[in-house]
Motif scaffolding. Sequence first.
Motif, short mmCIF file in Angstrom:
data_model
loop_
_atom_site.label_atom_id
_atom_site.label_comp_id
_atom_site.label_asym_id
_atom_site.label_seq_id
_atom_site.Cartn_x
_atom_site.Cartn_y
_atom_site.Cartn_z
N ASP A 1 8.68 -5.43 -11.89
CA ASP A 1 9.47 -6.64 -12.15
C ASP A 1 10.96 -6.31 -12.24
O ASP A 1 11.80 -7.07 -11.72
N VAL A 2 11.29 -5.20 -12.88
CA VAL A 2 12.69 -4.81 -13.03
C VAL A 2 13.28 -4.44 -11.68
O VAL A 2 14.38 -4.87 -11.32
N SER B 1 -1.01 -7.22 -6.50
CA SER B 1 -1.57 -6.58 -7.70
C SER B 1 -1.41 -5.07 -7.70
O SER B 1 -1.39 -4.44 -8.76
N ARG B 2 -1.27 -4.49 -6.53
CA ARG B 2 -1.10 -3.03 -6.45
C ARG B 2 0.27 -2.59 -6.96
O ARG B 2 0.44 -1.45 -7.38
N LEU B 3 1.23 -3.50 -6.93
CA LEU B 3 2.55 -3.20 -7.47
C LEU B 3 2.71 -3.68 -8.90
O LEU B 3 3.36 -3.03 -9.72
N SER B 4 2.13 -4.82 -9.20
CA SER B 4 2.38 -5.47 -10.49
C SER B 4 1.51 -4.93 -11.62
O SER B 4 1.66 -5.35 -12.77
N GLN C 1 0.83 -1.20 0.00
CA GLN C 1 0.00 0.00 0.00
C GLN C 1 0.87 1.26 0.00
O GLN C 1 0.55 2.25 -0.67
N ALA C 2 1.98 1.23 0.73
CA ALA C 2 2.87 2.38 0.78
C ALA C 2 3.59 2.62 -0.54
O ALA C 2 4.09 3.71 -0.79
N PHE C 3 3.64 1.60 -1.40
CA PHE C 3 4.23 1.81 -2.72
C PHE C 3 3.34 2.71 -3.57
O PHE C 3 3.83 3.49 -4.39
N LEU C 4 2.04 2.62 -3.38
CA LEU C 4 1.13 3.47 -4.14
C LEU C 4 1.22 4.92 -3.69
O LEU C 4 1.13 5.84 -4.50
N PRO D 1 9.82 -9.05 -0.04
CA PRO D 1 9.64 -9.64 -1.37
C PRO D 1 8.22 -10.13 -1.66
O PRO D 1 7.80 -10.13 -2.82
N ALA D 2 7.48 -10.52 -0.62
CA ALA D 2 6.10 -10.98 -0.84
C ALA D 2 5.23 -9.87 -1.43
O ALA D 2 4.20 -10.15 -2.04
N SER D 3 5.64 -8.62 -1.26
CA SER D 3 4.87 -7.49 -1.81
C SER D 3 4.96 -7.42 -3.32
O SER D 3 4.08 -6.85 -3.98
N TYR D 4 6.01 -7.98 -3.91
CA TYR D 4 6.28 -7.75 -5.33
C TYR D 4 5.25 -8.39 -6.25
O TYR D 4 5.12 -7.98 -7.41
#
Length: 430
Positions: free
Chosen positions: A370-371, A354-357, A336-339, A348-351
């Motif tokens: 992914d990069v 769906s909010r990141l990918s 959520q903090a990535f948004l 790593p489980a965050s990667y």
Amino acid sequence: MPLSRRTFLAGGAAAAAGLTGLTGLTGCGSRSSLGAANELSMWTWVGSVNDDLISQAEKSIPGYDTLKLSMTRIGSNYKTKVLTALAGKSLVPDIVAINDDVATYFPNADQFHDLNELGAKEREADFLPWKWKLGITPQNKMMAYPMDTGPTALFYRSDILAKAGIDIDPAAIAEQAPDWDSYIALAQKIKQAVPGSAITDNINSVFAYRMAQQPKRYMAADGQYIGDQDHVREAFDLAVRVVKDGLSANAQDGSTDSKAVVSNGKLVAFNAAVWWAQLGPKNAAPKTKGNWRVAAPPGGPGNRGGSFLAITKYCKNPQAAFAFISWLESAQNQAQAFLDPVLFPSTPASYTDSRLSAPDEFFGGQQIVDVFAESAKKYPGAFFSPYDSIIGSPLSAELVNIETGGKSPDQAWADAQRQIERELTRAGAI
């Protein structure tokens, strides 16, 4: 000092040289934590946490319904204010955020709880190993809990590279420029087709990002100074080479040109940390939406930036404080903090969340996570010392002298080493 997401958001922090006078803060005097008995106080800087998550904790700490969070966002001189509070031993926040200069707090580790004693060890497997290790003192005390990271990648303008006849697919770019030599060769090809093209804003960015890929930095874990060794000189010489080859935009940090070279298309490629996506093109050149892509970084994965949370010895309820920070930095909440505010997770489980990918339209629909995830997972890690800032500053200053003043690289290197020796001697490090 090269511009970073932290300096952009937080303003100036105290230099590491000033830290030495604040070590050994324990002793006589009153000790009290900041805030009411039914709340945990927290200090951080602007743009370091997700507001929605903080709002939840401000109503009640997860698992501790009778406690709530009271957070203060400090806009400038953050580190100075934290160290001043610790030195005064009064009205100290229960929880403090710590920047990527976490090692500069290690001399004051006795002012913080060992998080392993509060249950941190049980969560170690959830985090990137190199990130977890950065929060552990040389005495093996878990002082700081991981927040975000700053993995690097190669940003590039697909529309401009296409004009130069370059295959703009990210995989093709990574294959064409796996190392800095091939990257410079690619840049020269682009410049021939599109005159004026640059691959860095200034000389210091090349040095900083090459150092960000190294498995060692300025000092060894045993306290030996290694900032005069080949790996640092190689990064120094690489930065000089990019400038001598005419591939730098010569837009010094803090100048009006630093944003202009992004918006006017002069900066066609840039090896940078994930946070530059927001600080750079999205902020400085919104009209370039759809034209940017990211590829694996030349020279290998790196990391620049990332922060931590620590619980002070003055904390009213250390167990509740740890429950809060472990909840805040769970894989789900880091996603959520990535948004907002675009903090790249250390979990790593965050990667795969769906909010990141999700495809990023600014980057032409590319799934850029992914990069950066590959870079974060493959980064070798390095030892950061409490003296890195006072070592890096003379090197940075002398690089500017080369780019803007035409100083001899050999003379600049020698002058930087002399200044570093003086500063480390004054600090008692050598």
